[in-house]
Design a protein around this motif. Structure first.
Motif, short mmCIF file in Angstrom:
data_model
loop_
_atom_site.label_atom_id
_atom_site.label_comp_id
_atom_site.label_asym_id
_atom_site.label_seq_id
_atom_site.Cartn_x
_atom_site.Cartn_y
_atom_site.Cartn_z
N ARG A 160 101.35 62.49 129.86
CA ARG A 160 100.07 61.93 129.42
C ARG A 160 98.87 62.64 130.06
O ARG A 160 97.79 62.69 129.47
N ASP B 68 95.96 63.83 127.79
CA ASP B 68 94.57 63.39 127.95
C ASP B 68 93.61 64.58 127.92
O ASP B 68 92.49 64.48 127.40
N LEU C 220 93.16 65.33 124.41
CA LEU C 220 92.39 64.28 123.74
C LEU C 220 90.89 64.45 123.97
O LEU C 220 90.08 64.27 123.05
N PHE C 221 90.49 64.83 125.18
CA PHE C 221 89.07 64.90 125.52
C PHE C 221 88.55 66.33 125.66
O PHE C 221 87.46 66.53 126.18
N TYR D 20 84.89 67.14 124.73
CA TYR D 20 84.26 65.85 124.40
C TYR D 20 82.76 65.87 124.66
O TYR D 20 81.95 65.42 123.84
N ARG E 253 97.96 59.56 119.18
CA ARG E 253 96.77 59.31 119.99
C ARG E 253 95.59 60.06 119.37
O ARG E 253 95.72 61.21 118.95
N LEU F 16 90.88 59.87 119.00
CA LEU F 16 89.61 59.21 119.29
C LEU F 16 88.99 58.73 117.99
O LEU F 16 89.09 59.39 116.95
N GLU G 161 89.35 55.67 122.56
CA GLU G 161 90.75 56.08 122.48
C GLU G 161 91.56 55.07 121.68
O GLU G 161 91.50 53.86 121.93
N GLU G 162 92.34 55.57 120.73
CA GLU G 162 93.21 54.73 119.91
C GLU G 162 94.65 55.24 120.00
O GLU G 162 94.88 56.44 120.17
N ARG G 163 95.60 54.31 119.88
CA ARG G 163 97.02 54.68 119.88
C ARG G 163 97.74 53.92 118.77
O ARG G 163 97.49 52.74 118.54
N SER H 249 90.69 64.60 117.54
CA SER H 249 91.59 65.08 118.60
C SER H 249 93.00 64.48 118.44
O SER H 249 93.67 64.16 119.43
#
Length: 460
Positions: free
Chosen positions: A16, A20, A23-24, A27, A82, A84, A121-123, A217
């Motif tokens: 993770r 992460d 993901l960012f 950003y 995962r 955004l 953040e969404e999952r 993302s």
């Protein structure tokens, strides 16, 4: 089909941190202010837009992951999508009559609030028996629209409010497997993520209107509770052809987690190597991988008070970067200056163990006793090439600086054999008929070629 179990969540925990970072990534970029030009065109990786918007605009509405796996009997596949969701923030100022008016900025004592798209953040998580995937599994998901209001105080005085709006986002996951012909019970796994929004852009609508309805993302974590995945870049020989036949669109799967493990795959819109990891020297998320951490931290600490207040008002994560740079101890900053990690096996352990002079800095070649550019050699067509060898230059068209193509067919003298931290070998040369060769040699400035870009000349 069940919700993601605690056991699967633990399995993804090791991967993770790098997920992460994906993901960012990008950003919010230095100088961490919404007003900066580089922060006005945001989110370049893994953006899945509504289908009607992506058509004829060069944007896409889906990702497709294909990879190979060897599940054991009764295995379950855990999946975590995962992404955004862009949450649009409007800033309003309170008036004397108890109302509010939308403004471009709200200047407070500790920050300057401005309109901004925050990333929420969404999952989407699920676990499904591998045996069920042969028939295909479709898993739709829907995130409803949401509104939120936050009052803004300057001390004890109400001075305004922030209105936040999340648009509806809906999509679907499609999973399937196919048997592989071969000596082992292996499967090709296909995982497709689609934005299925029915939003249709109006005349004049652009990317800013599509982003709140997009998966931003977007990436996948895939895990097996029994069995493992095969590397897409370094599969076993029997699976090499099958791995090459996997069709990935807008994403790339790599083995994640600790080196040697194979039960988790990260499918990322940014191309990574197997078992990627964040450097241990990194003090925290800076959201700007195109910069060097040391330079970025120093530049951030040097921002003016007004710039720092605007950064803190832009986004909580931007404010955290400002606080990190302002509070970073000298010993942490010193660690960012650089680290050398050799991937090559030390050929002379005794020499490598020989203590260095305290005056020898890490960047000096003498700091690595396992190599010697003046004495090392490399085989070219089965013959050793070392410092002093004469070679014929034949630079490749795809891997070499375009200017080096003009040196094709020229002769050169090898000055050193160099190894980089990735294990590649480079020949430092001077061109023999270059009138400035002695000057370049005295200054240590050479041209560099790989061993397959030269041919050894017979010595006179």
């Amino acid at each position: 089909m069940t919700d993601l179990t605690e056991r699967a969540d633990t399995r993804f925990a090791a991967a993770r941190q790098i997920a992460d970072a994906v993901l960012f990534e990008g950003y919010v970029l230095y100088p961490y202010r919404a007003s900066a030009a580089k922060n006005r065109l945001r989110w370049q990786f893994g953006v899945l837009v509504p289908p009607a918007f992506g058509r004829d605009r060069g944007e896409h509405a889906h990702q497709r992951t294909e990879c190979l796996m060897e599940p054991r009997e009764g295995a379950e596949l855990s999946l975590e999508l995962r992404f955004l969701r862009a949450q649009r923030r409007t800033v309003q100022q309170a008036d004397a009559h108890g109302g509010f008016a939308t403004v471009d900025e709200l200047d407070l004592a500790d920050r300057v609030l401005v309109p901004w798209d925050e990333g929420v953040e969404e999952r989407v998580s699920l676990t499904v028996p591998v045996a069920d995937l042969a028939a295909g599994v479709t898993y739709p998901f829907l995130l409803p629209a949401e509104d939120d209001e936050e009052p803004v105080y300057d001390g004890d005085r109400l001075v305004g409010r922030m209105l936040r709006r999340c648009e509806e986002v809906d999509g679907v996951l499609r999973l399937s497997t196919a048997d592989l012909a071969g000596p082992y019970a292996a499967l090709r796994l296909t995982a497709v993520v689609e934005n299925t929004s029915d939003w249709t852009p109006r005349a004049g609508d652009g990317r800013d209107q599509a982003l709140p309805r997009s998966l931003v993302s977007a990436h996948l974590l895939l895990g097996l509770d029994r069995g493992g995945f095969l590397s897409s870049v370094d599969p076993p020989e029997w699976a090499r052809a099958a791995a090459a036949g996997c069709h990935n669109e807008h994403t790339w799967p790599v083995l994640a987690g600790p080196p040697g493990s194979s039960d988790v795959v990260l499918s990322s819109p940014i191309i990574l190597e197997d078992h990627p990891h964040v450097a241990p020297e990194s003090p925290g998320a800076l959201y700007d991988a195109t910069e060097i951490d040391e330079i970025l931290a120093l530049r951030t600490a040097a921002l003016t008070d007004r710039e720092k207040r605007e950064a803190r008002g832009t986004d909580e994560r931007a404010g955290a970067v400002i606080d990190l740079a302002d509070s970073m101890p000298a010993e942490v900053l010193e660690r960012l200056h650089g680290a050398v990690r050799s991937l090559r096996e030390v050929t002379d352990p005794a020499a490598a163990a020989e203590p260095l002079s305290p005056q020898t800095p890490w960047w000096n070649p003498a700091a690595d006793r396992s190599v010697d550019p003046d004495l090392d050699s490399v085989l070219v067509d089965g013959r050793p090439v070392a410092a002093g060898s004469r070679v014929l230059l034949k630079p490749g068209r795809r891997r070499t600086d375009a200017q080096d193509l003009f040196l094709h067919g020229r002769t050169a003298l090898v000055e050193a054999v160099l190894h980089d931290v990735d294990g590649s070998v480079h020949l430092a040369v001077t061109v023999e008929d270059d009138p400035g060769a002695d000057l370049w040699r005295a200054q240590g400035r050479f041209r560099y070629f790989q061993p397959d870009e030269v041919a050894l000349l017979e010595e006179a």
